[in-house]
Design an enzyme around this catalytic site. Structure first.
Site, PDB file in Angstrom:
ATOM      1  N   GLU A 149      26.384  66.085  71.543  1.00  0.00           N
ATOM      2  CA  GLU A 149      26.258  64.676  71.121  1.00  0.00           C
ATOM      3  C   GLU A 149      26.883  64.375  69.768  1.00  0.00           C
ATOM      4  O   GLU A 149      26.241  63.767  68.901  1.00  0.00           O
ATOM      5  CB  GLU A 149      24.764  64.290  71.086  1.00  0.00           C
ATOM      6  N   ASN A 193      28.887  68.998  75.092  1.00  0.00           N
ATOM      7  CA  ASN A 193      27.873  68.308  75.909  1.00  0.00           C
ATOM      8  C   ASN A 193      27.602  66.919  75.326  1.00  0.00           C
ATOM      9  O   ASN A 193      27.431  66.771  74.113  1.00  0.00           O
ATOM     10  CB  ASN A 193      26.586  69.155  75.869  1.00  0.00           C
ATOM     11  N   HIS A 228      21.015  61.388  81.733  1.00  0.00           N
ATOM     12  CA  HIS A 228      19.641  60.866  81.695  1.00  0.00           C
ATOM     13  C   HIS A 228      19.762  59.407  82.126  1.00  0.00           C
ATOM     14  O   HIS A 228      20.130  58.539  81.330  1.00  0.00           O
ATOM     15  CB  HIS A 228      19.054  60.954  80.283  1.00  0.00           C
ATOM     16  N   GLU A 257      21.818  67.665  82.319  1.00  0.00           N
ATOM     17  CA  GLU A 257      20.443  67.246  81.967  1.00  0.00           C
ATOM     18  C   GLU A 257      19.959  66.121  82.877  1.00  0.00           C
ATOM     19  O   GLU A 257      19.285  65.188  82.437  1.00  0.00           O
ATOM     20  CB  GLU A 257      20.388  66.781  80.500  1.00  0.00           C
ATOM     21  N   ASP A 259      18.151  63.528  85.053  1.00  0.00           N
ATOM     22  CA  ASP A 259      16.852  63.043  85.535  1.00  0.00           C
ATOM     23  C   ASP A 259      16.964  61.552  85.832  1.00  0.00           C
ATOM     24  O   ASP A 259      17.757  60.848  85.224  1.00  0.00           O
ATOM     25  CB  ASP A 259      15.666  63.378  84.615  1.00  0.00           C
TER      26      ASP A 259
HETATM   27  O1  G3I Z   1       6.188  72.264  69.972  1.00  0.00           O
HETATM   28  C1  G3I Z   1       5.828  71.257  69.010  1.00  0.00           C
HETATM   29  C2  G3I Z   1       4.336  71.195  68.846  1.00  0.00           C
HETATM   30  O2  G3I Z   1       3.912  72.414  68.289  1.00  0.00           O
HETATM   31  C3  G3I Z   1       3.988  70.009  67.935  1.00  0.00           C
HETATM   32  O3  G3I Z   1       2.617  69.881  67.830  1.00  0.00           O
HETATM   33  C4  G3I Z   1       4.561  68.710  68.499  1.00  0.00           C
HETATM   34  C5  G3I Z   1       4.298  67.506  67.595  1.00  0.00           C
HETATM   35  O4  G3I Z   1       5.361  66.567  67.659  1.00  0.00           O
HETATM   36  O5  G3I Z   1       5.951  68.873  68.624  1.00  0.00           O
HETATM   37  C6  G3I Z   1       6.328  69.922  69.512  1.00  0.00           C
HETATM   38  O6  G3I Z   1       7.706  69.994  69.526  1.00  0.00           O
HETATM   39  C7  G3I Z   1       8.364  68.962  70.241  1.00  0.00           C
HETATM   40  C8  G3I Z   1       9.238  69.626  71.284  1.00  0.00           C
HETATM   41  O7  G3I Z   1      10.000  68.638  71.947  1.00  0.00           O
HETATM   42  C9  G3I Z   1       8.435  70.398  72.333  1.00  0.00           C
HETATM   43  O8  G3I Z   1       7.640  69.531  73.077  1.00  0.00           O
HETATM   44  C10 G3I Z   1       9.202  68.160  69.272  1.00  0.00           C
HETATM   45  O9  G3I Z   1       8.373  67.428  68.392  1.00  0.00           O
HETATM   46  C11 G3I Z   1      10.088  67.189  70.038  1.00  0.00           C
HETATM   47  O10 G3I Z   1      11.007  66.584  69.138  1.00  0.00           O
HETATM   48  C12 G3I Z   1      10.883  67.950  71.088  1.00  0.00           C
HETATM   49  O11 G3I Z   1      11.622  67.012  71.811  1.00  0.00           O
HETATM   50  C13 G3I Z   1      12.725  67.527  72.524  1.00  0.00           C
HETATM   51  C14 G3I Z   1      13.987  66.805  72.088  1.00  0.00           C
HETATM   52  O12 G3I Z   1      15.088  67.214  72.878  1.00  0.00           O
HETATM   53  C15 G3I Z   1      14.334  67.112  70.630  1.00  0.00           C
HETATM   54  O13 G3I Z   1      14.647  68.470  70.452  1.00  0.00           O
HETATM   55  C16 G3I Z   1      12.470  67.312  74.011  1.00  0.00           C
HETATM   56  O14 G3I Z   1      11.383  68.150  74.436  1.00  0.00           O
HETATM   57  C17 G3I Z   1      13.717  67.656  74.805  1.00  0.00           C
HETATM   58  O15 G3I Z   1      13.530  67.282  76.158  1.00  0.00           O
HETATM   59  C18 G3I Z   1      14.905  66.902  74.251  1.00  0.00           C
HETATM   60  O16 G3I Z   1      16.061  67.298  74.942  1.00  0.00           O
HETATM   61  C19 G3I Z   1      17.250  66.584  74.636  1.00  0.00           C
HETATM   62  C20 G3I Z   1      18.407  67.557  74.741  1.00  0.00           C
HETATM   63  O17 G3I Z   1      18.194  68.674  73.906  1.00  0.00           O
HETATM   64  C21 G3I Z   1      19.733  66.869  74.378  1.00  0.00           C
HETATM   65  N1  G3I Z   1      19.935  65.695  75.198  1.00  0.00           N
HETATM   66  C22 G3I Z   1      18.832  64.740  75.246  1.00  0.00           C
HETATM   67  C23 G3I Z   1      17.525  65.430  75.642  1.00  0.00           C
HETATM   68  C24 G3I Z   1      16.391  64.449  75.734  1.00  0.00           C
HETATM   69  O18 G3I Z   1      16.132  63.862  74.483  1.00  0.00           O
END
Ligand code: G3I
Length: 339
Positions: A149, A193, A228, A257, A259
């Site tokens: 991105e 990507n 997405h 990715e 969905d």
């Molecule tokens: O694991 C911690 C947890 O310990 C904590 O209590 C909680 C509080 O916010 O956060 C948890 O981590 C989160 C993590 O997901 C696991 O659930 C992060 O805050 C959250 O920012 C993270 O979001 C991810 C996001 O990328 C940012 O990295 C999403 O799961 C994930 O699906 C998303 O994936 C992205 C791709 O990498 C790139 N393209 C878009 C896609 C969707 O946004």
């Protein structure tokens, strides 16, 4: 769950139990990769999650575990403990593994964003990161999203200059990342990507130009379309045109990715529309020689980023429901693979 939905899911489960081939078996016959993003929590804790993953998919990608913020808790410290769980599972079950992602403006550790580093220091840190991570996963990861991105959503669709990497290094951070990755492991497939660049348009033109430039320097091998997209979305002529021009550059393509979020509440009609979307998207990939893989972003509605992100407005975006029962979308993917 609505009664009709429960019945159709149940019929599909019975079909699976009666010996219908799984997605991965069907995909293997087409020499295609069908996969999903994996979250480490359920991978470690839920038998149904493990069973579904190894039964259905011949490729996977970590949803979060390979991102820099998690792998690099401090400048002088790497933590592969979570990431290795997926690498081990994938190897044990003969599932190919994509790496996601080495450089992404949304996963910059705090010590880095707050560190007031110079351009040279930031480049050095990026190089250390890419080199260490690629060497750690040598032979285990077959393709990496090197940069994720990097292009702005708005005209002139330039490289993001508002992120840590863009601000500290400049727009050439993208090319540098690919150079470091190529040098660290010349045998893996290097992907760029991106989201919102699937059809023709300003952003996909910018991706095309970036990839063309990187390709001339032999630095990139693949382009990922995130996809997405809302339930009902289908690839059309503009997507075919974009896939064909990228294919002519000699890069391979993957939907990385996918969905199809359903605007809540979910109804049988919306599940059918979703199934049509999954079928047509997979059929599209199979019809385009450059496409090698299709991965969904998760595989069970129990663990999808969509409801949290949309504050409950959207959901049920994947092919297995929250009880791991196949949805109509699952049958539609099987159908696409049969044709
Ligand atoms: O694991 C911690 C947890 O310990 C904590 O209590 C909680 C509080 O916010 O956060 C948890 O981590 C989160 C993590 O997901 C696991 O659930 C992060 O805050 C959250 O920012 C993270 O979001 C991810 C996001 O990328 C940012 O990295 C999403 O799961 C994930 O699906 C998303 O994936 C992205 C791709 O990498 C790139 N393209 C878009 C896609 C969707 O946004």
């Amino acid at each position: 769950m609505h009664r009709c939905l429960a019945v159709s899911a149940c019929l599909l489960t019975v079909a699976a139990a009666a010996g219908e081939a799984s997605l991965r078996e069907m995909a293997a016959k087409r020499k295609f990769l069908v996969g999903a993003a994996v979250a480490i929590g359920p991978l470690v804790n839920e038998t149904e999650y493990q069973d579904t993953l190894k039964r259905e998919f011949n490729i996977c990608v970590p949803e979060n575990a390979f991102k820099m913020a998690g792998l690099r808790p401090a400048r002088d410290k790497f933590d592969f403990s979570q990431a290795d769980k997926l690498a081990e599972f994938a190897a044990a079950n003969n599932i190919k593994l994509r790496g996601h992602t080495l450089v992404w403006h949304q996963s910059v550790p705090k010590w880095l964003s707050d560190g007031k580093f110079s351009r040279d220091e930031a480049l050095q840190i990026m190089k250390e990161h890419i080199t260490t991570v690629l060497q750690h996963f040598k032979g285990k990861v077959y393709a990496w999203d090197v940069v994720n991105e990097a292009i702005h959503d708005k005209k002139p669709y330039a490289i993001r200059d508002d992120s840590f990497w863009g601000k500290t290094i400049g727009a050439d951070y993208v090319e540098k990342a690919f150079e470091f990755a190529r040098a660290a492991d010349p045998n893996i497939i290097l992907y760029y990507n991106e989201y919102g660049a699937e059809g023709m348009g300003g952003k996909s033109d910018a991706v095309y130009e970036l990839v063309k430039k990187l390709r001339e320097k032999k630095l990139v091998d693949g382009v990922g379309w995130q996809c997405h997209v809302p339930c009902g979305w289908k690839p059309g002529d503009a997507h075919a045109q974009n896939a064909e021009r990228l294919g002519k550059l000699g890069v391979e393509l993957a939907i990385t990715e996918l969905d199809f979020a359903i605007k809540q509440p979910t109804t049988p009609e919306k599940l059918q529309a979703q199934a049509d979307s999954y079928r047509d998207t997979l059929k599209f990939c199979l019809s385009q020689p450059a496409f090698k893989a299709l991965l969904t972003w998760g595989f069970t509605d129990k663990h999808s980023w969509i409801p949290g992100f949309s504050k409950g407005k959207n959901g049920d975006a994947l092919v297995f429901d929250a009880q791991y029962k196949p949805k109509p979308a699952y049958g539609a993917m099987i159908e696409a693979l049969k044709q």
